[in-house]
Design a protein around this motif. Structure first.
Motif, PDB file in Angstrom:
ATOM      1  N   SER A 215      37.513-112.193-104.510  1.00 57.69           N
ATOM      2  CA  SER A 215      38.836-112.222-103.895  1.00 57.69           C
ATOM      3  C   SER A 215      39.879-111.955-104.969  1.00 57.69           C
ATOM      4  O   SER A 215      39.658-112.222-106.149  1.00 57.69           O
ATOM      5  CB  SER A 215      39.093-113.579-103.231  1.00 57.69           C
ATOM      6  OG  SER A 215      38.983-114.631-104.173  1.00 57.69           O
TER       7      SER A 215
ATOM      8  N   ASP B 194      43.553-112.828-106.405  1.00 57.53           N
ATOM      9  CA  ASP B 194      44.494-113.943-106.371  1.00 57.53           C
ATOM     10  C   ASP B 194      45.920-113.420-106.397  1.00 57.53           C
ATOM     11  O   ASP B 194      46.336-112.746-107.340  1.00 57.53           O
ATOM     12  CB  ASP B 194      44.235-114.860-107.572  1.00 57.53           C
ATOM     13  CG  ASP B 194      45.203-116.031-107.614  1.00 57.53           C
ATOM     14  OD1 ASP B 194      45.482-116.599-106.548  1.00 57.53           O
ATOM     15  OD2 ASP B 194      45.686-116.360-108.708  1.00 57.53           O
TER      16      ASP B 194
ATOM     17  N   THR C 263      46.443-107.663-104.097  1.00 59.31           N
ATOM     18  CA  THR C 263      45.405-106.895-103.411  1.00 59.31           C
ATOM     19  C   THR C 263      44.563-106.155-104.432  1.00 59.31           C
ATOM     20  O   THR C 263      44.963-105.963-105.590  1.00 59.31           O
ATOM     21  CB  THR C 263      46.026-105.875-102.445  1.00 59.31           C
ATOM     22  OG1 THR C 263      46.706-104.859-103.206  1.00 59.31           O
ATOM     23  CG2 THR C 263      47.019-106.550-101.498  1.00 59.31           C
TER      24      THR C 263
ATOM     25  N   GLU D 173      43.096-104.527 -99.513  1.00 64.04           N
ATOM     26  CA  GLU D 173      42.085-105.578 -99.391  1.00 64.04           C
ATOM     27  C   GLU D 173      42.399-106.761-100.311  1.00 64.04           C
ATOM     28  O   GLU D 173      42.807-106.579-101.450  1.00 64.04           O
ATOM     29  CB  GLU D 173      40.696-105.038 -99.726  1.00 64.04           C
ATOM     30  CG  GLU D 173      40.218-103.921 -98.821  1.00 64.04           C
ATOM     31  CD  GLU D 173      40.620-102.541 -99.335  1.00 64.04           C
ATOM     32  OE1 GLU D 173      41.432-102.476-100.296  1.00 64.04           O
ATOM     33  OE2 GLU D 173      40.131-101.534 -98.802  1.00 64.04           O
ATOM     34  N   THR D 174      42.160-107.971 -99.814  1.00 66.27           N
ATOM     35  CA  THR D 174      42.305-109.168-100.634  1.00 66.27           C
ATOM     36  C   THR D 174      40.955-109.820-100.930  1.00 66.27           C
ATOM     37  O   THR D 174      40.886-110.805-101.659  1.00 66.27           O
ATOM     38  CB  THR D 174      43.220-110.195 -99.929  1.00 66.27           C
ATOM     39  OG1 THR D 174      42.751-110.416 -98.597  1.00 66.27           O
ATOM     40  CG2 THR D 174      44.657-109.676 -99.884  1.00 66.27           C
ATOM     41  N   ALA D 175      39.904-109.275-100.347  1.00 62.54           N
ATOM     42  CA  ALA D 175      38.537-109.690-100.661  1.00 62.54           C
ATOM     43  C   ALA D 175      37.655-108.455-100.594  1.00 62.54           C
ATOM     44  O   ALA D 175      37.981-107.470 -99.916  1.00 62.54           O
ATOM     45  CB  ALA D 175      38.037-110.767 -99.705  1.00 62.54           C
TER      46      ALA D 175
ATOM     47  N   TYR E 205      38.076-106.560 -97.272  1.00 61.54           N
ATOM     48  CA  TYR E 205      38.604-107.428 -96.223  1.00 61.54           C
ATOM     49  C   TYR E 205      40.074-107.672 -96.511  1.00 61.54           C
ATOM     50  O   TYR E 205      40.453-107.959 -97.653  1.00 61.54           O
ATOM     51  CB  TYR E 205      37.887-108.772 -96.209  1.00 61.54           C
ATOM     52  CG  TYR E 205      36.447-108.741 -95.758  1.00 61.54           C
ATOM     53  CD1 TYR E 205      36.067-109.248 -94.515  1.00 61.54           C
ATOM     54  CD2 TYR E 205      35.451-108.219 -96.581  1.00 61.54           C
ATOM     55  CE1 TYR E 205      34.740-109.235 -94.105  1.00 61.54           C
ATOM     56  CE2 TYR E 205      34.129-108.195 -96.179  1.00 61.54           C
ATOM     57  CZ  TYR E 205      33.779-108.705 -94.941  1.00 61.54           C
ATOM     58  OH  TYR E 205      32.466-108.689 -94.534  1.00 61.54           O
TER      59      TYR E 205
ATOM     60  N   GLY F 165      41.169-111.972 -96.908  1.00 65.17           N
ATOM     61  CA  GLY F 165      40.908-112.826 -98.052  1.00 65.17           C
ATOM     62  C   GLY F 165      39.518-113.435 -98.042  1.00 65.17           C
ATOM     63  O   GLY F 165      38.655-113.089 -97.231  1.00 65.17           O
ATOM     64  N   LEU F 166      39.314-114.371 -98.986  1.00 57.30           N
ATOM     65  CA  LEU F 166      38.008-115.009 -99.107  1.00 57.30           C
ATOM     66  C   LEU F 166      37.631-115.749 -97.835  1.00 57.30           C
ATOM     67  O   LEU F 166      36.463-115.791 -97.447  1.00 57.30           O
ATOM     68  CB  LEU F 166      38.015-115.968-100.300  1.00 57.30           C
ATOM     69  CG  LEU F 166      36.717-116.729-100.574  1.00 57.30           C
ATOM     70  CD1 LEU F 166      35.585-115.769-100.873  1.00 57.30           C
ATOM     71  CD2 LEU F 166      36.896-117.715-101.721  1.00 57.30           C
TER      72      LEU F 166
ATOM     73  N   LEU G  29      36.177-113.257 -95.341  1.00 56.63           N
ATOM     74  CA  LEU G  29      34.864-112.812 -95.798  1.00 56.63           C
ATOM     75  C   LEU G  29      33.831-113.906 -95.588  1.00 56.63           C
ATOM     76  O   LEU G  29      32.737-113.673 -95.048  1.00 56.63           O
ATOM     77  CB  LEU G  29      34.948-112.411 -97.270  1.00 56.63           C
ATOM     78  CG  LEU G  29      33.706-111.867 -97.960  1.00 56.63           C
ATOM     79  CD1 LEU G  29      34.111-110.924 -99.094  1.00 56.63           C
ATOM     80  CD2 LEU G  29      32.849-112.988 -98.553  1.00 56.63           C
TER      81      LEU G  29
ATOM     82  N   ASP H 180      42.555-121.227 -95.250  1.00 47.85           N
ATOM     83  CA  ASP H 180      42.356-120.146 -96.197  1.00 47.85           C
ATOM     84  C   ASP H 180      42.291-120.677 -97.611  1.00 47.85           C
ATOM     85  O   ASP H 180      43.292-121.110 -98.161  1.00 47.85           O
ATOM     86  CB  ASP H 180      43.517-119.150 -96.071  1.00 47.85           C
ATOM     87  CG  ASP H 180      43.260-117.889 -96.884  1.00 47.85           C
ATOM     88  OD1 ASP H 180      42.230-117.851 -97.591  1.00 47.85           O
ATOM     89  OD2 ASP H 180      44.085-116.958 -96.795  1.00 47.85           O
TER      90      ASP H 180
ATOM     91  N   GLN I 111      42.425-119.629-100.657  1.00 39.84           N
ATOM     92  CA  GLN I 111      42.695-118.649-101.699  1.00 39.84           C
ATOM     93  C   GLN I 111      42.571-119.309-103.062  1.00 39.84           C
ATOM     94  O   GLN I 111      43.211-120.323-103.331  1.00 39.84           O
ATOM     95  CB  GLN I 111      44.093-118.068-101.541  1.00 39.84           C
ATOM     96  CG  GLN I 111      44.233-117.186-100.316  1.00 39.84           C
ATOM     97  CD  GLN I 111      43.368-115.948-100.420  1.00 39.84           C
ATOM     98  OE1 GLN I 111      43.170-115.418-101.503  1.00 39.84           O
ATOM     99  NE2 GLN I 111      42.833-115.487 -99.307  1.00 39.84           N
TER     100      GLN I 111
END
Length: 410
Positions: free
Chosen positions: A100, A102, A105, A135-137, A159, A162-163, A166, A177, A179
């Motif tokens: 992911s 932090d 993106t 994407e953040t993940a 994704y 985020g984490l 996923l 979430d 994060q």
């Protein structure tokens, strides 16, 4: 090394492997937090413990571990995983390598790729991510079983959720979430020629647990007989370093540092939360080539905090690399000596201008206490010639700012 393209796959040896997600660090570049998911035949985790990441760094089976982050001198960051494919449980069909971003993106992360290598640092495969955007993940790749063997597939699936998104896709229960906060799980070690320079770890090699016999000579002899691949890490300034998990649990190891033109150089051991725990070494000379020792925790990798103003090289070595004090030895600055003789008297001279201290560490005669007894033999300032008694074989940790000599006998 095989340069892979998206969707490609190749066979990999069913052995211990190290995996690094690497990227170019810089202003405005998000930090990257790597994770691994162990999936069954349905493509889902069997429980939340099948997610391995910075907050849950080891799978209960011991076959997948998050080793932490490293930074090369060229500004390359890396977050490391270790896995032992030969020992992965039969119920696990796939091990997914994901990450992911932090506070950003993956489109903001330059030179992003995943690298797989053998325990000796020999590259196996590399897959560059060239199409990341919002994407953040990301799922970088996966190890999967095929006809009784293991293969690696370059996935490259992003994704925007985020984490949490996923993890939910793979069956992880997420209340909200998660994060990742920018918690630096400190960095492993360089093992050339594996990239990135100065950060590749030497992976876990299933050492037999170390248990310390009560007699001091027996414990010392057993530690001196232990062997593992030397670990080297190059860094600069203040940095926390996570050593590989193949160091013998419970054993004492040599910690060596080289540094030039720094105002001061310090090494501390860290507790389970990465906080400074114990002062291992301090030096204030212009050119430092110093040694001390650390005890490897029984339940986690050894973590060291290095503080300096200039670039440095840190090494962790088997105890056998320390010098033996048999008759007499000359040295300068902090050092570690092994004394294998009986109870007796040692002599010390010092030609520096500030503090000179010698600690003696030896196995406690108390059978209920597994730790070391510690005896401060010398603690003086300036030039001196002194005698000091020792009770048993053990380690001598010397702190000094100048030339010194240690000898056996009065």
């Amino acid at each position: 090394m095989t340069q892979m393209t998206k969707g490609g796959n190749l066979p990999v040896p069913a052995t211990a492997l190290q995996v690094a997600v690497t990227w170019r660090q810089g202003p405005g570049v998000p930090d990257v937090d790597v994770s691994a998911l162990l999936l069954d035949a349905t493509g889902r985790v069997r429980s939340d413990t099948d997610l391995v990441f910075y907050n849950q760094p080891a799978h209960p089976s011991g076959t997948v571990r998050h080793l932490g982050k490293g930074q090369g001198a060229d500004g390359t960051g890396a977050d490391w995983l270790w896995l032992d494919l030969a020992a992965v449980e039969p119920g696990v069909d796939r091990v997914v390598v994901a990450a992911s971003a932090d506070a950003g993106t993956f489109g903001q992360v330059p030179s992003l790729d995943v690298r797989v290598s053998l325990p000796d640092g020999q590259p196996v495969a590399s897959f560059a991510i060239v199409d990341a955007s919002a994407e953040t993940a990301f799922v970088f790749g996966e190890f999967y079983r095929r006809n009784g063997a293991w293969k690696f597939r370059a996935v490259g699936q992003g994704y925007t959720s985020g984490l949490a998104g996923l993890a939910t896709d793979f069956g992880i229960s997420v209340a909200e979430d998660p994060q990742p906060a920018p918690v630096a799980a400190p960095a492993p070690f360089p093992a050339a020629p594996a990239p990135p320079p100065g950060t590749a770890p030497v992976p876990y090699t299933s050492p037999a647990p170390y248990t310390a016999p009560v007699p001091a000579a027996d414990r010392l002899a057993s530690e001196l007989a232990l062997s593992f691949p030397p670990f080297t890490h190059q860094g600069s300034g203040k940095q926390r370093v996570t050593c590989p998990p193949n160091l013998p649990p419970g054993a004492r190891v040599v910690v060596e540092i080289e540094c030039r033109d720094s105002i001061s150089v310090h090494i501390d051991s860290c507790d389970a939360y990465g906080r400074s725990d114990r002062d291992l070494l301090s030096s204030y000379e212009d050119e430092v080539h110093a040694r001390t020792f650390a005890t490897v925790p029984e339940d986690r990798p050894l973590s060291l905090l290095v503080r300096a103003d200039t670039p440095w090289t840190l090494r962790v070595l088997p105890l056998a690399h320390a010098r033996r004090l048999v008759h007499g030895l000359d040295g300068r600055g902090p050092d570690l000596l092994v004394y294998e003789g009986p109870a007796g008297v040692l002599s010390f001279t010092h030609r520096g201008s500030s503090n000179f201290a010698v600690w003696h560490y030896f196995t406690s005669p108390d059978p209920e206490w597994r730790g070391d007894d510690e005896d401060l033999l010398v603690n003086e300032i300036g030039h001196l010639d002194v005698l000091a008694p020792v009770q048993a074989p053990g380690l001598l940790r010397i702190e000094a700012d100048g030339a010194w000599r240690a000898g056996v006998g009065g």
